[in-house]
Design a protein around this motif. Structure first.
Motif, PDB file in Angstrom:
ATOM      1  N   THR A 197       4.706 -12.317   6.771  1.00 37.55           N
ATOM      2  CA  THR A 197       3.929 -13.168   7.660  1.00 37.55           C
ATOM      3  C   THR A 197       2.766 -12.373   8.243  1.00 37.55           C
ATOM      4  O   THR A 197       2.946 -11.271   8.770  1.00 37.55           O
ATOM      5  N   GLY A 198       1.554 -12.916   8.115  1.00 40.07           N
ATOM      6  CA  GLY A 198       0.383 -12.275   8.690  1.00 40.07           C
ATOM      7  C   GLY A 198      -0.106 -11.045   7.945  1.00 40.07           C
ATOM      8  O   GLY A 198      -0.849 -10.246   8.514  1.00 40.07           O
ATOM      9  N   GLN A 199       0.283 -10.902   6.687  1.00 34.88           N
ATOM     10  CA  GLN A 199      -0.242  -9.770   5.911  1.00 34.88           C
ATOM     11  C   GLN A 199      -1.757  -9.915   5.756  1.00 34.88           C
ATOM     12  O   GLN A 199      -2.277 -11.018   5.650  1.00 34.88           O
ATOM     13  N   MET A 200      -2.466  -8.784   5.736  1.00 35.97           N
ATOM     14  CA  MET A 200      -3.909  -8.822   5.512  1.00 35.97           C
ATOM     15  C   MET A 200      -4.321  -7.755   4.505  1.00 35.97           C
ATOM     16  O   MET A 200      -3.638  -6.745   4.312  1.00 35.97           O
ATOM     17  N   GLY A 201      -5.444  -8.023   3.830  1.00 34.37           N
ATOM     18  CA  GLY A 201      -6.044  -7.084   2.896  1.00 34.37           C
ATOM     19  C   GLY A 201      -7.433  -6.703   3.366  1.00 34.37           C
ATOM     20  O   GLY A 201      -7.948  -7.263   4.350  1.00 34.37           O
ATOM     21  N   LEU A 202      -8.060  -5.769   2.655  1.00 31.79           N
ATOM     22  CA  LEU A 202      -9.324  -5.205   3.121  1.00 31.79           C
ATOM     23  C   LEU A 202     -10.281  -4.970   1.958  1.00 31.79           C
ATOM     24  O   LEU A 202      -9.945  -4.259   1.008  1.00 31.79           O
ATOM     25  N   PHE A 203     -11.438  -5.601   2.022  1.00 30.64           N
ATOM     26  CA  PHE A 203     -12.532  -5.346   1.083  1.00 30.64           C
ATOM     27  C   PHE A 203     -13.420  -4.227   1.643  1.00 30.64           C
ATOM     28  O   PHE A 203     -13.724  -4.199   2.843  1.00 30.64           O
ATOM     29  N   LEU A 204     -13.850  -3.332   0.766  1.00 24.01           N
ATOM     30  CA  LEU A 204     -14.823  -2.319   1.151  1.00 24.01           C
ATOM     31  C   LEU A 204     -15.650  -1.939  -0.077  1.00 24.01           C
ATOM     32  O   LEU A 204     -15.289  -2.271  -1.206  1.00 24.01           O
ATOM     33  N   ARG A 205     -16.747  -1.225   0.153  1.00 28.29           N
ATOM     34  CA  ARG A 205     -17.544  -0.683  -0.954  1.00 28.29           C
ATOM     35  C   ARG A 205     -17.567   0.832  -0.816  1.00 28.29           C
ATOM     36  O   ARG A 205     -18.188   1.374   0.091  1.00 28.29           O
ATOM     37  N   ASP A 206     -16.854   1.496  -1.718  1.00 28.21           N
ATOM     38  CA  ASP A 206     -16.833   2.951  -1.736  1.00 28.21           C
ATOM     39  C   ASP A 206     -18.147   3.455  -2.330  1.00 28.21           C
ATOM     40  O   ASP A 206     -18.642   2.922  -3.331  1.00 28.21           O
ATOM     41  N   GLN A 207     -18.704   4.493  -1.732  1.00 31.64           N
ATOM     42  CA  GLN A 207     -20.032   4.947  -2.137  1.00 31.64           C
ATOM     43  C   GLN A 207     -20.058   5.522  -3.552  1.00 31.64           C
ATOM     44  O   GLN A 207     -21.130   5.589  -4.175  1.00 31.64           O
ATOM     45  N   ASP A 208     -18.904   5.909  -4.073  1.00 36.07           N
ATOM     46  CA  ASP A 208     -18.851   6.430  -5.442  1.00 36.07           C
ATOM     47  C   ASP A 208     -18.157   5.480  -6.413  1.00 36.07           C
ATOM     48  O   ASP A 208     -18.581   5.328  -7.555  1.00 36.07           O
ATOM     49  N   GLN A 209     -17.069   4.838  -5.967  1.00 35.08           N
ATOM     50  CA  GLN A 209     -16.252   4.026  -6.862  1.00 35.08           C
ATOM     51  C   GLN A 209     -16.624   2.546  -6.879  1.00 35.08           C
ATOM     52  O   GLN A 209     -16.093   1.795  -7.691  1.00 35.08           O
ATOM     53  N   GLY A 210     -17.491   2.111  -5.994  1.00 33.02           N
ATOM     54  CA  GLY A 210     -17.917   0.721  -5.986  1.00 33.02           C
ATOM     55  C   GLY A 210     -17.015  -0.163  -5.136  1.00 33.02           C
ATOM     56  O   GLY A 210     -16.377   0.297  -4.187  1.00 33.02           O
ATOM     57  N   ASP A 211     -16.962  -1.441  -5.478  1.00 38.43           N
ATOM     58  CA  ASP A 211     -16.236  -2.420  -4.673  1.00 38.43           C
ATOM     59  C   ASP A 211     -14.729  -2.287  -4.880  1.00 38.43           C
ATOM     60  O   ASP A 211     -14.242  -2.171  -6.007  1.00 38.43           O
ATOM     61  N   VAL A 212     -14.007  -2.346  -3.750  1.00 39.57           N
ATOM     62  CA  VAL A 212     -12.562  -2.143  -3.747  1.00 39.57           C
ATOM     63  C   VAL A 212     -11.921  -3.219  -2.874  1.00 39.57           C
ATOM     64  O   VAL A 212     -12.485  -3.629  -1.850  1.00 39.57           O
ATOM     65  N   PHE A 213     -10.740  -3.676  -3.290  1.00 41.84           N
ATOM     66  CA  PHE A 213      -9.953  -4.595  -2.477  1.00 41.84           C
ATOM     67  C   PHE A 213      -8.552  -4.011  -2.331  1.00 41.84           C
ATOM     68  O   PHE A 213      -7.792  -3.937  -3.290  1.00 41.84           O
ATOM     69  N   LEU A 214      -8.224  -3.547  -1.131  1.00 42.78           N
ATOM     70  CA  LEU A 214      -6.877  -3.082  -0.816  1.00 42.78           C
ATOM     71  C   LEU A 214      -6.047  -4.307  -0.467  1.00 42.78           C
ATOM     72  O   LEU A 214      -6.183  -4.872   0.616  1.00 42.78           O
ATOM     73  N   CYS A 215      -5.193  -4.720  -1.400  1.00 37.27           N
ATOM     74  CA  CYS A 215      -4.512  -6.018  -1.236  1.00 37.27           C
ATOM     75  C   CYS A 215      -3.067  -5.880  -0.782  1.00 37.27           C
ATOM     76  O   CYS A 215      -2.317  -6.868  -0.810  1.00 37.27           O
ATOM     77  N   ALA A 216      -2.670  -4.669  -0.355  1.00 39.83           N
ATOM     78  CA  ALA A 216      -1.321  -4.433   0.168  1.00 39.83           C
ATOM     79  C   ALA A 216      -0.267  -4.919  -0.829  1.00 39.83           C
ATOM     80  O   ALA A 216      -0.310  -4.557  -2.000  1.00 39.83           O
ATOM     81  N   ASP A 217       0.661  -5.788  -0.379  1.00 36.71           N
ATOM     82  CA  ASP A 217       1.747  -6.249  -1.243  1.00 36.71           C
ATOM     83  C   ASP A 217       1.550  -7.691  -1.705  1.00 36.71           C
ATOM     84  O   ASP A 217       2.522  -8.370  -2.068  1.00 36.71           O
ATOM     85  N   ALA A 218       0.295  -8.142  -1.715  1.00 38.61           N
ATOM     86  CA  ALA A 218       0.023  -9.478  -2.270  1.00 38.61           C
ATOM     87  C   ALA A 218       0.351  -9.506  -3.757  1.00 38.61           C
ATOM     88  O   ALA A 218       0.564 -10.573  -4.341  1.00 38.61           O
ATOM     89  N   ALA A 219       0.372  -8.337  -4.379  1.00 38.04           N
ATOM     90  CA  ALA A 219       0.907  -8.145  -5.733  1.00 38.04           C
ATOM     91  C   ALA A 219       1.562  -6.779  -5.729  1.00 38.04           C
ATOM     92  O   ALA A 219       1.119  -5.866  -5.036  1.00 38.04           O
ATOM     93  N   TRP A 220       2.621  -6.614  -6.511  1.00 39.95           N
ATOM     94  CA  TRP A 220       3.289  -5.316  -6.567  1.00 39.95           C
ATOM     95  C   TRP A 220       2.757  -4.444  -7.700  1.00 39.95           C
ATOM     96  O   TRP A 220       3.113  -3.276  -7.804  1.00 39.95           O
ATOM     97  N   SER A 221       1.908  -5.012  -8.543  1.00 34.52           N
ATOM     98  CA  SER A 221       1.331  -4.230  -9.633  1.00 34.52           C
ATOM     99  C   SER A 221       0.044  -4.888 -10.092  1.00 34.52           C
ATOM    100  O   SER A 221      -0.178  -6.086  -9.855  1.00 34.52           O
ATOM    101  N   SER A 222      -0.798  -4.122 -10.767  1.00 36.43           N
ATOM    102  CA  SER A 222      -2.022  -4.673 -11.336  1.00 36.43           C
ATOM    103  C   SER A 222      -1.701  -5.641 -12.470  1.00 36.43           C
ATOM    104  O   SER A 222      -2.401  -6.635 -12.665  1.00 36.43           O
TER     105      SER A 222
END
Length: 283
Positions: A196-221
């Protein structure tokens, strides 16, 4: 605005592969708990979750919390805590301005008490769901009360008490986020379902580009790429199975139309590999 992301492996628990993904094998695998250090060029150093720490063993020493350690055996060493890994890099705990908490499961808040001066950020729905729960009621939520700072509420900003902003078409099917710094560098989105209330985080890493830290919304890619739900038994422990399924589908759609985006589930073995060797995301 671009930031810098560093990933930390804080240890792992063991569980059957078949529980984490439909069609998985009947074999015991490691679910590593990954935390992230975010270096903001203006606002300083922040964490995304804290992973495991030796405090987990203290918190599960007696019943009923000892059942947590029996059901999901944890392997972690003191030098794997985020605190220890930061100090190895010359970063003291007082340098961490804030911690974004995806949710309150023990493998995400295990090191929280190591940062007594850091401001904390989460969704109010996540905190209200675990607040005041002890014993078996807490255990059912994967929550260990002894991992929480005594002054948690006093130094926490509840992100969802501000107004969300609309996201660009690139983020679809996610349509809104909380832009805490107001510069687009950290975009926080609700990912209810696994907890309940889980959140994820979008960011742009200066070297690796766009990233989405999605926590446990999925357990694997593999799960989000192929839209594969976990085993039905695992779905029984989800806070909201319907929302979990909806957000997994959103991740699948997002990955399909934005292939350059690096979607990083906390426990994904591919993400864990990023913390190893020369690539190592600056580790």
């Amino acid at each position: 605005m671009n930031v810098r992301l560093t990933l930390f492996d804080t240890g792992f628990c063991r569980q059957w592969e078949m529980f984490s993904i439909k069609g998985g094998r009947l074999r015991n695998i490691a679910f590593h708990a990954i935390a992230g250090l975010i270096e903001h060029p203006v606002h300083g150093l922040f964490l995304f979750d804290t992973g495991y720490s030796p405090r987990f063993f203290e918190a599960t020493r007696s019943l009923p919390y000892a059942l947590y350690a029996k059901i999901t055996p944890v392997v972690t060493r003191p030098e794997q805590s985020v605190k220890a890994q930061l100090e190895e890099r010359g970063i003291q705990v007082e340098h961490i301005k804030g911690i974004f908490l995806s949710h309150f499961h023990a493998d995400h808040i295990g090191g929280l008490r190591d940062f007594p001066d850091s401001h904390l950020y989460c969704l109010s729905s996540a905190y209200e769901h675990v607040r005041g729960k002890f014993g078996l009621r807490a255990l059912r939520e994967g929550f260990l009360p002894d991992l929480m700072p005594h002054d948690f509420a006093e130094r926490t900003t509840f992100i969802d008490r501000s107004m969300p902003i609309p996201l660009s078409k690139a983020h679809e099917p996610f349509t809104e986020a909380y832009d805490y710094f107001g510069d687009g560098s950290i975009l926080l989105v609700e990912l209810n379902g696994h907890a309940t209330g889980q959140m994820g985080l979008f960011l742009r890493d200066q070297d690796q580009g766009d990233v989405f830290l999605c926590a446990d919304a999925a357990w694997s890619s593999e799960a989000y790429r192929n839209n594969l739900l976990p085993h039905p038994i695992a779905q029984l422990i989800m806070a909201d199975g319907t929302s979990y399924k909806e957000n997994l589908t959103r991740l699948h759609q997002l990955s399909a139309h934005w292939p350059s985006l690096k979607i990083l589930p906390t426990h994904c073995p591919e993400v864990w590999q990023m913390t190893q060797g020369a690539f190592a995301w600056r580790l």
